[in-house]
Scaffold this motif. Structure first.
Motif, PDB file in Angstrom:
ATOM      1  N   LYS A 217       0.793  -1.229   0.000  1.00 13.00           N
ATOM      2  CA  LYS A 217       0.000   0.000   0.000  1.00 13.00           C
ATOM      3  C   LYS A 217       0.825   1.278   0.000  1.00 13.00           C
ATOM      4  O   LYS A 217       0.264   2.373  -0.082  1.00 13.00           O
ATOM      5  N   GLY A 218       2.143   1.165   0.113  1.00 10.20           N
ATOM      6  CA  GLY A 218       2.937   2.385   0.138  1.00 10.20           C
ATOM      7  C   GLY A 218       4.371   2.123   0.531  1.00 10.20           C
ATOM      8  O   GLY A 218       4.835   0.983   0.548  1.00 10.20           O
ATOM      9  N   TYR A 219       5.076   3.206   0.859  1.00  9.60           N
ATOM     10  CA  TYR A 219       6.485   3.064   1.204  1.00  9.60           C
ATOM     11  C   TYR A 219       6.879   4.081   2.269  1.00  9.60           C
ATOM     12  O   TYR A 219       6.203   5.095   2.488  1.00  9.60           O
ATOM     13  N   TYR A 220       7.985   3.786   2.926  1.00  8.00           N
ATOM     14  CA  TYR A 220       8.617   4.702   3.875  1.00  8.00           C
ATOM     15  C   TYR A 220       9.995   5.018   3.330  1.00  8.00           C
ATOM     16  O   TYR A 220      10.748   4.111   2.964  1.00  8.00           O
ATOM     17  N   SER A 221      10.330   6.298   3.258  1.00  3.63           N
ATOM     18  CA  SER A 221      11.625   6.733   2.740  1.00  3.63           C
ATOM     19  C   SER A 221      12.438   7.383   3.851  1.00  3.63           C
ATOM     20  O   SER A 221      12.017   8.388   4.430  1.00  3.63           O
ATOM     21  N   TYR A 222      13.600   6.819   4.139  1.00  5.78           N
ATOM     22  CA  TYR A 222      14.489   7.422   5.135  1.00  5.78           C
ATOM     23  C   TYR A 222      14.917   8.820   4.691  1.00  5.78           C
ATOM     24  O   TYR A 222      15.065   9.723   5.518  1.00  5.78           O
ATOM     25  N   HIS A 223      15.107   9.000   3.389  1.00  2.08           N
ATOM     26  CA  HIS A 223      15.514  10.308   2.881  1.00  2.08           C
ATOM     27  C   HIS A 223      14.415  11.339   3.101  1.00  2.08           C
ATOM     28  O   HIS A 223      14.662  12.442   3.607  1.00  2.08           O
ATOM     29  N   ASP A 224      13.185  10.980   2.729  1.00  5.16           N
ATOM     30  CA  ASP A 224      12.075  11.921   2.877  1.00  5.16           C
ATOM     31  C   ASP A 224      11.813  12.264   4.339  1.00  5.16           C
ATOM     32  O   ASP A 224      11.342  13.366   4.655  1.00  5.16           O
ATOM     33  N   GLU A 225      12.103  11.311   5.224  1.00  2.00           N
ATOM     34  CA  GLU A 225      11.865  11.536   6.654  1.00  2.00           C
ATOM     35  C   GLU A 225      13.047  12.218   7.338  1.00  2.00           C
ATOM     36  O   GLU A 225      13.043  12.399   8.559  1.00  2.00           O
ATOM     37  N   GLY A 226      14.065  12.590   6.549  1.00  2.00           N
ATOM     38  CA  GLY A 226      15.214  13.296   7.102  1.00  2.00           C
ATOM     39  C   GLY A 226      16.150  12.428   7.916  1.00  2.00           C
ATOM     40  O   GLY A 226      16.927  12.938   8.735  1.00  2.00           O
ATOM     41  N   LYS A 227      16.105  11.110   7.693  1.00  2.00           N
ATOM     42  CA  LYS A 227      16.943  10.196   8.471  1.00  2.00           C
ATOM     43  C   LYS A 227      18.165   9.730   7.690  1.00  2.00           C
ATOM     44  O   LYS A 227      18.924   8.897   8.156  1.00  2.00           O
ATOM     45  N   LEU A 228      18.348  10.282   6.487  1.00  2.00           N
ATOM     46  CA  LEU A 228      19.550  10.024   5.698  1.00  2.00           C
ATOM     47  C   LEU A 228      19.985  11.331   5.034  1.00  2.00           C
ATOM     48  O   LEU A 228      19.134  12.096   4.570  1.00  2.00           O
TER      49      LEU A 228
END
Length: 228
Positions: A217-228
């Motif tokens: 149903k979707g994705y989690y991005s470490y970059h978008d969340e500011g964790k990379l």
């Protein structure tokens, strides 16, 4: 023994219809192509033995010729061997066409990565960890599955990740793994692994651009969340 004579839970066609074709093991996929086994051995068992002959390495099995299959596997005649080789060849051609298209894609956003990896990871019932090795222009050099695990976790060796990155002369990389549970939240183990690979990448001058967690149903991005 024919597929139709197996216990309901052991029928690969029914399993594919209920859970998706990606839920089948290599032996179950091969069993569908085979259709029947031999006296005393059902088709799934025969398929397992055939793959076991190649140490369960599908790439080695795919290199066997029709004549080798007929010679090595009792219960496999020319008709079955041709069917198997036809399916393997078709898959190889599809993969070549896919790689030809994807090599021109610039992986500049998490959505592009998700679209590319969705069909590979969203419908399987176990965790897999893949690494996309990129060129300086962020096009794909290679995609490597470095680990397959259970329903809740998979073990990833940072040294193996870096070995592939160095061998392919990658300029950067993107990490991707799935959560069969459907949860998009990274675990503490996910965070720790991301940090360790990112640190190793810095030492080799191969930065980690992103780490995506993929579900249907979707994705989690470490970059978008500011964790990379």
């Amino acid at each position: 023994m024919k597929i139709s004579e197996l216990n309901e839970a052991d029928k690969p066609r029914e399993k594919a219809l209920a859970n998706g074709i990606e839920s089948l093991t290599d032996a179950e996929l091969l069993a569908i192509l085979m259709g029947t086994g031999r006296p005393g051995t059902n088709v799934v068992e025969l398929s397992q033995k055939m793959l076991g002959h190649c140490d369960n390495r599908l790439e080695r099995f795919a290199r066997m010729s029709i004549a080798e299959m007929v010679r090595e596997f009792h219960g496999v005649g020319h008709a079955k061997a041709v069917t198997i080789k036809a399916a393997l060849t078709l898959g190889s051609r599809a993969k070549s066409a896919e790689m030809s298209d994807v090599r021109t894609t610039v992986f500049s956003s998490p959505k592009l990565v998700y679209d590319y990896m969705w069909d590979k990871l969203s419908r399987i019932d176990h965790e897999e960890f893949h690494v996309l090795l990129l060129s300086r222009a962020a096009t794909l050099k290679s995609r490597i599955c470095v680990s397959r695990g259970g329903t809740a976790a998979t073990v990833v060796d940072v040294k193996i990740v870096m070995r592939h990155a160095v061998e392919h002369l990658a300029d950067s990389m993107i990490l991707v793994h799935n959560h069969p549970s459907g949860s998009l939240m990274p675990s503490p183990q996910d965070d720790d692994l991301t940090h360790r690979i990112a640190q190793a990448g810095k030492l080799f001058g191969i930065p980690v651009r992103d780490h995506l967690i993929v579900t249907a149903k979707g994705y989690y991005s470490y970059h978008d969340e500011g964790k990379l």
